[in-house]
Design a protein around this motif. Sequence first.
Motif, PDB file in Angstrom:
ATOM      1  N   UNK A 165      54.339  93.121  19.402  1.00 16.58           N
ATOM      2  CA  UNK A 165      54.054  92.720  20.779  1.00 16.58           C
ATOM      3  C   UNK A 165      54.027  91.199  20.898  1.00 16.58           C
ATOM      4  N   UNK A 166      53.354  90.589  19.939  1.00 14.09           N
ATOM      5  CA  UNK A 166      53.202  89.136  20.008  1.00 14.09           C
ATOM      6  C   UNK A 166      54.566  88.452  19.942  1.00 14.09           C
ATOM      7  N   UNK A 167      55.467  88.877  19.101  1.00 10.09           N
ATOM      8  CA  UNK A 167      56.779  88.242  18.985  1.00 10.09           C
ATOM      9  C   UNK A 167      57.607  88.426  20.252  1.00 10.09           C
ATOM     10  N   UNK A 168      57.598  89.624  20.798  1.00 10.93           N
ATOM     11  CA  UNK A 168      58.392  89.881  21.994  1.00 10.93           C
ATOM     12  C   UNK A 168      57.855  89.093  23.189  1.00 10.93           C
ATOM     13  N   UNK A 169      56.562  89.006  23.312  1.00  7.74           N
ATOM     14  CA  UNK A 169      55.992  88.310  24.469  1.00  7.74           C
ATOM     15  C   UNK A 169      56.183  86.802  24.376  1.00  7.74           C
ATOM     16  N   UNK A 170      56.119  86.241  23.180  1.00 10.16           N
ATOM     17  CA  UNK A 170      56.414  84.815  23.042  1.00 10.16           C
ATOM     18  C   UNK A 170      57.893  84.542  23.317  1.00 10.16           C
ATOM     19  N   UNK A 171      58.763  85.432  22.867  1.00 13.66           N
ATOM     20  CA  UNK A 171      60.187  85.275  23.169  1.00 13.66           C
ATOM     21  C   UNK A 171      60.431  85.325  24.674  1.00 13.66           C
ATOM     22  N   UNK A 172      59.746  86.225  25.379  1.00 14.16           N
ATOM     23  CA  UNK A 172      59.882  86.315  26.833  1.00 14.16           C
ATOM     24  C   UNK A 172      59.402  85.037  27.510  1.00 14.16           C
ATOM     25  N   UNK A 173      58.308  84.487  27.042  1.00 15.49           N
ATOM     26  CA  UNK A 173      57.786  83.260  27.651  1.00 15.49           C
ATOM     27  C   UNK A 173      58.723  82.078  27.402  1.00 15.49           C
ATOM     28  N   UNK A 174      59.223  81.943  26.173  1.00 17.09           N
ATOM     29  CA  UNK A 174      60.093  80.805  25.847  1.00 17.09           C
ATOM     30  C   UNK A 174      61.473  80.923  26.464  1.00 17.09           C
ATOM     31  N   UNK A 175      61.797  82.081  27.006  1.00 13.91           N
ATOM     32  CA  UNK A 175      63.110  82.258  27.640  1.00 13.91           C
ATOM     33  C   UNK A 175      63.259  81.434  28.911  1.00 13.91           C
ATOM     34  N   UNK A 176      62.157  80.820  29.396  1.00 13.55           N
ATOM     35  CA  UNK A 176      62.280  80.040  30.637  1.00 13.55           C
ATOM     36  C   UNK A 176      63.208  78.841  30.453  1.00 13.55           C
ATOM     37  N   UNK A 177      63.332  78.312  29.229  1.00 17.75           N
ATOM     38  CA  UNK A 177      64.184  77.136  29.025  1.00 17.75           C
ATOM     39  C   UNK A 177      65.654  77.472  29.239  1.00 17.75           C
TER      40      UNK A 177
END
Length: 791
Positions: A165-177
Amino acid sequence: MRVDGREVTVTGSLLQPLTRRTSDILRLVLATAFLAIVITTSLLTRYDWVALERSISDVVGVLTPTQSNLVYLAYGIAIVVLPFAILVGLIVGRNWKLLGAYAAAGIVAVLALSVRPDGVAAPRWHFDVADQPKTFLSQFLDDPRWIAMLAAMLTVSGPWLPARWRRWWWALLLAFVPIHLVVSTVVPARSLLGLAVGWFVGALVILVVGTPALEVPLEGAVRAMQRRGCTITGLTVIRLAGRGSLLLSADCDGDGKSIELELYSPNQRSGGALRQLWRKATLRGGETAPLHASMRRVVEHRALMAIAIGDLGVANTTPLAVTSLDRGWTMFAHTPARGTPLEDAAEMMLVARIWGALRVLHDQYISHGDLRAKKITVDDGAALFGGFDHAEYGATDAQLQSDIAQLLVTTSALYDAPTAVRAAMGVFGKATVLTASRRLTKAAVPKRIRDECGATKATLAEVRDEVKLQTGADEIETETVTRFNRNQILQMVLIVALVYVALPFISTVPTFFAELRTANWWWALLGLAVSALKYTGAAAALWACADGLVSFRNLTIMQVANTFAATTTPAGVGGLALSARFLQKGGLGALRAATAVALQQSVQVVTHIGLLILFSAFAGASADLSKFVPSATILYAVAGILLVVLAAFVVVPRLRKWLVATLGPRISEVLRDLRELATEPRRLVLIVLGCAATTLGGALALWACISAFGGDASFITVTVVTMIGGTLASAAPTPGGVGAVEAALIGGLAAFGVPAGVAVPSVLLYRVLTCWLPVFVGWFLMRWMTSKDMV
């Protein structure tokens, strides 16, 4: 605490101190560094950053406004749902403790980017900006406060969430760039700032609140011991987890025995790894054990060494279990240490048995590595070892010799040096003890041993002298155990500083060499010769201040070496330290050596001021000395700083105590020496003449350099300029006064009417003869004196 229907009493606090949460501290340090980098790069390269981002967006931003809005809609729904999904996960997992920290992190992150000097700023929209998505959701996501809030919440809740969960959610957040670059021309720099702020706030909240790793898995420890046949009925905290493990005493039901549980937290891995890497970097390969990949490997190694040493009959504990627990903890269970601590049973007859037990280990090529008194117990007259954190199977000769040196220090502190050395030689023989005694130095004996025994450099030397006495050796050469020592580091720093401060001089080298073609070299050689008066005079003054207890020849050589140390350190502090060190090596005590140096410097200042006044009066009032006088602003600033420093030493008790305890005796010693000098005219005259020769030698050298380029300045004029330049050199913050001295001398000569075409090359030649040439010679002399143990 209830475990499997049974009640287990727990006595004592389990909370790990903030200063020992190494993983949380490391996370906060990295977050702080990332925030500082983002802010710094935003301030320094903001326009370049904006231009770069816009150019990238123009290349990859191929979507139409309608397509961009659809992408933003899909991403926006996912990112808005994210905090609520985490919240639901925390509630379902019943992590009630985390909910407050979760909300606090989000609120603090938003407020951190909202507070302005005029109050709390509202969201800023840009519907009127061309080429921007116009939906409310896309505009909302462009606000960095939303990114900061999500980053803070993810950071706080991350340790409590499953890794996937933690990896997927951080990837989703960093996708804003990448999304920003593809669908719009909005520069994500401010969003990156929001990410940095959010990570920092989350890391800070985690340090205060804690993570699951801080929750001690006592239930797992109880169940693990129950599988080993020990039903635990009560636990008592003996030592909190910090530099060492969490130590608990456990009562077993049925047999009435107690065992000890050592629980290692994942927060301890960082410190252990850093210590291992530091030892690998500083000590040679034979001095250190192989690196351990994890905390579990460290614990397993300790347990295996306890089994091996227990089979030899010299271990005071017996391992019971090693197992992994929840949340990254590792448990090591063993019996309590048998016997009486050595500190409480320091009978003279035991010293031979202690050395005999160490011989049992060494015969099997096993080193202990931590022979402190508290790691040794006595049971029925037999010496037993515990600890084994630093023990090694198949130890090298260096590790075995280190054991002997450690035990020499420990037993000498418990008994006395003659008894300890005699017992060591009775077990290991004279040759082995003599070889091991080479390691009786601060670098070779671990700090933990020295701290427990109170062993200073003098104490180690005393034990080494006792070994010489009992073995009949003339000298014991100390072992070099480190890849680099403190002196080598200092010399490296001095070389770097020397290169740095020489850069302004190097830039003038081409012009200087062009002017040298017209110089009269006989005058230059005379300047080099008379500059020797500086070193001879300084040596004579310091020799008289030290009551003639050191060699005048070596003291003169040291003054040349002193040029290197003084030039490469601000205000010449390296030269003062080198002088004091030389006097100590010459037989003076530390206080007496410092007092002699202080006395010589005091007389030097008085003589310098006296000569300055005298020669200024001879020079007359016709010269323009305004260039020597700092501006009123600088004078006021210096006076203000001095007043603040003085007030600090008066108001702060610790500074006042340090001033009285450290400087008080030395000032009293200097004043007493000054009073004694008044009753010894010959000695006083010698010191004053030496100090005067130091000052006048530099003046004569500058006068000769001016004459070498055809100048006609009088010696009185040059002396005034040289003394004022020397005063500025002592006050300048640059090593050796580089820059300040040249500017002062050139300006001073110009004030007395010396043309710039003569003043500039004359000053540069003077600095070569009296500063840079002695610096390079001083480097080799200092290395020679170091090899001769003079400094």
